[in-house]
Design an enzyme around this catalytic site. Sequence first.
Site, short mmCIF file in Angstrom:
data_model
loop_
_atom_site.label_atom_id
_atom_site.label_comp_id
_atom_site.label_asym_id
_atom_site.label_seq_id
_atom_site.Cartn_x
_atom_site.Cartn_y
_atom_site.Cartn_z
N LYS A 1 -66.40 -70.47 -39.79
CA LYS A 1 -66.51 -69.19 -39.07
C LYS A 1 -67.88 -68.56 -39.33
CE LYS A 1 -61.60 -67.83 -39.41
NZ LYS A 1 -61.30 -67.70 -37.99
N ARG B 1 -51.59 -73.25 -36.82
CA ARG B 1 -50.56 -73.97 -36.07
C ARG B 1 -50.23 -75.30 -36.72
NH1 ARG B 1 -54.30 -73.69 -30.87
NH2 ARG B 1 -54.95 -71.86 -32.05
N1 BES Z 1 -56.75 -66.86 -38.71
C1 BES Z 1 -57.41 -67.10 -37.49
C2 BES Z 1 -57.05 -66.10 -36.40
C3 BES Z 1 -57.48 -64.67 -36.61
C4 BES Z 1 -58.65 -64.22 -36.05
C5 BES Z 1 -56.69 -63.80 -37.30
C6 BES Z 1 -59.03 -62.91 -36.20
C7 BES Z 1 -57.07 -62.48 -37.45
C8 BES Z 1 -58.24 -62.02 -36.91
C9 BES Z 1 -57.05 -68.49 -36.96
O1 BES Z 1 -56.84 -69.44 -37.93
C10 BES Z 1 -58.19 -68.95 -36.14
O2 BES Z 1 -59.24 -69.13 -36.68
N2 BES Z 1 -57.96 -69.13 -34.84
C11 BES Z 1 -58.97 -69.56 -33.95
C12 BES Z 1 -58.39 -70.63 -33.07
C13 BES Z 1 -59.40 -71.31 -32.22
C14 BES Z 1 -60.32 -72.15 -33.06
C15 BES Z 1 -58.68 -72.15 -31.20
C16 BES Z 1 -59.44 -68.35 -33.15
O3 BES Z 1 -58.61 -67.53 -32.79
O4 BES Z 1 -60.62 -68.24 -32.92
MN MN Z 2 -58.60 -70.40 -38.54
#
Ligand code: BES
Ligand code: MN
Length: 508
Positions: A287, A361
């Site tokens: 990230k 997931r």
């Molecule tokens: N934990 C994150 C989602 C999240 C984002 C929670 C912001 C709270 C605040 C999750 O694991 C994630 O990173 N999801 C990605 C999925 C994507 C790579 C398909 C996302 O939402 O960007």
């Molecule tokens: Mn994630």
Amino acid sequence: MTIPRLAAVKGILTSPEKGAVATMVPEDKPLFAAAKQALEGHAGDSLPLLGSEAFRGKDGESLVLFPRALKGRPLIVAGLGLKQSLSLERLRRSAALIARQASAFKQQSLSIQLPAKGLLDRLIPHSEEPSLGLAAGAVAEGAVLSVYAYDRYRSAPSPKKLSSITLLAENAADARAAGTAVALARVVIEGTWLARDLSNAPGNELFPESLAEAARQCGKRSGFSVKVFDRRRIERLKMGGLLGVAEGSARPPRFVILEYGRRRPGRKTVVLVGKGVTFDSGGISIKPSANMAEMKMDMAGAAAVLGTVQAVARLRLPVHLVGLIPATENLPGGRALKPGDILRHLNGRTSEIDNTDAEGRLILADALAYAGRYTPDAVIDLATLTGAVVVALGHHATGMFGNNPELMRRLKESGERTYERVWELPMFEEYASLIKSDIADAKNTGGRWAGAITAAMFLKNFVGHVPWVHLDIAGTAIMEEQLEYIPKGGSGVGVRLLVDMLRRWHDV
Ligand code: BES
Ligand code: MN
Ligand code: ZN
């Protein structure tokens, strides 16, 4: 900080011998005038500010007075708005405002007069619970939840904290009804508080092993059983998703099983599943660094499950409740999961990794498949699963998906009552094509569009035929700004919602 003491007693505004006293005043002209007169009687003073520009009883208004009868102690007056639009949420917010004012004036105890019953008759139509009890519960929730602070890591936390909140009822019968409601509210608040504390805990304190230990302690204190599977056990179960995500971390994963009550005829068996990623860096698909610290809260689903099971156990609700928590970090270590890797889950299905940041997931897949072993009446998972749900709904509604309208209706109703609102998003079959993989059963991302939905579509493959709801709490569990009684950071969302839903689900 510790939770303030909560009580309900018979009394009037001048009965408390110390601390601040508070009352809520409706906006409707005749009701306002009557309330003002009563207040002036108690205060032994005329209170010209009541009814002035400064305070008309509108929702969100408050006033702090120092009338003669209270000898220098504050009298806090909060607006209730119009009677016709009075709601439990108004009462929570009003009480929150009062508690914050009391804290601002460095009061250690606070007594809040419950609103007159005449105001409450239409609070929740057709409710089997007395409106005074509902109101008392809401006032207790708003007041106590608003003073939450995560101050464990402050070397000098402020010494004078609001440590006692008392609700004042008109007569002994009302005090008793309020007392019952307050006892329930306290347990629910404690569950929410626990969920907030766990969410806010830094990743170096709360990691899979320590989360499992926290669950163990909680089970011991509250009367439910806790089983913790270590990596070997998880390997034997073939939970490929959980193992895969954990590969990038030096810390081993855990799979935690909470169980309250047992399977019994005439009792629902409900399985709650909570995403327990104790820190989500994104892994190899790392990230951006801005706000990455928030991802210590990527176990808010697990926290809500633990808080709910704790509350349900303490309330001894007639339900068989199982909590499943797959816990891991998502880090980019030398053995970390890579894009292109393929994992095999507990139920035999395979996933192609497209993005290692779609890790939630992968671990939920194993846990949902495991949930089937209980042949439950319902499976409800809670997960900070996607940024996309925050884009869609912001911080004021949880994204809801599911295969069972009846279960979703129950959650929707509990969402309105508790104001932990949920909003259904569709799972049309067409969305499934977005997560097709060329070589595995599915891939773990669905491209740019409908990200919250494709995540839900992915999960659906692991559920089987049981009634299931997926709650994407990414927006509601992690707050960027504080609200009236919800602090910035971990909100503890899910506990109030689920306890309400489980309390009401008694038809068999
Ligand atoms: N934990 C994150 C989602 C999240 C984002 C929670 C912001 C709270 C605040 C999750 O694991 C994630 O990173 N999801 C990605 C999925 C994507 C790579 C398909 C996302 O939402 O960007
Ligand atoms: Mn994630
Ligand atoms: Zn995540």
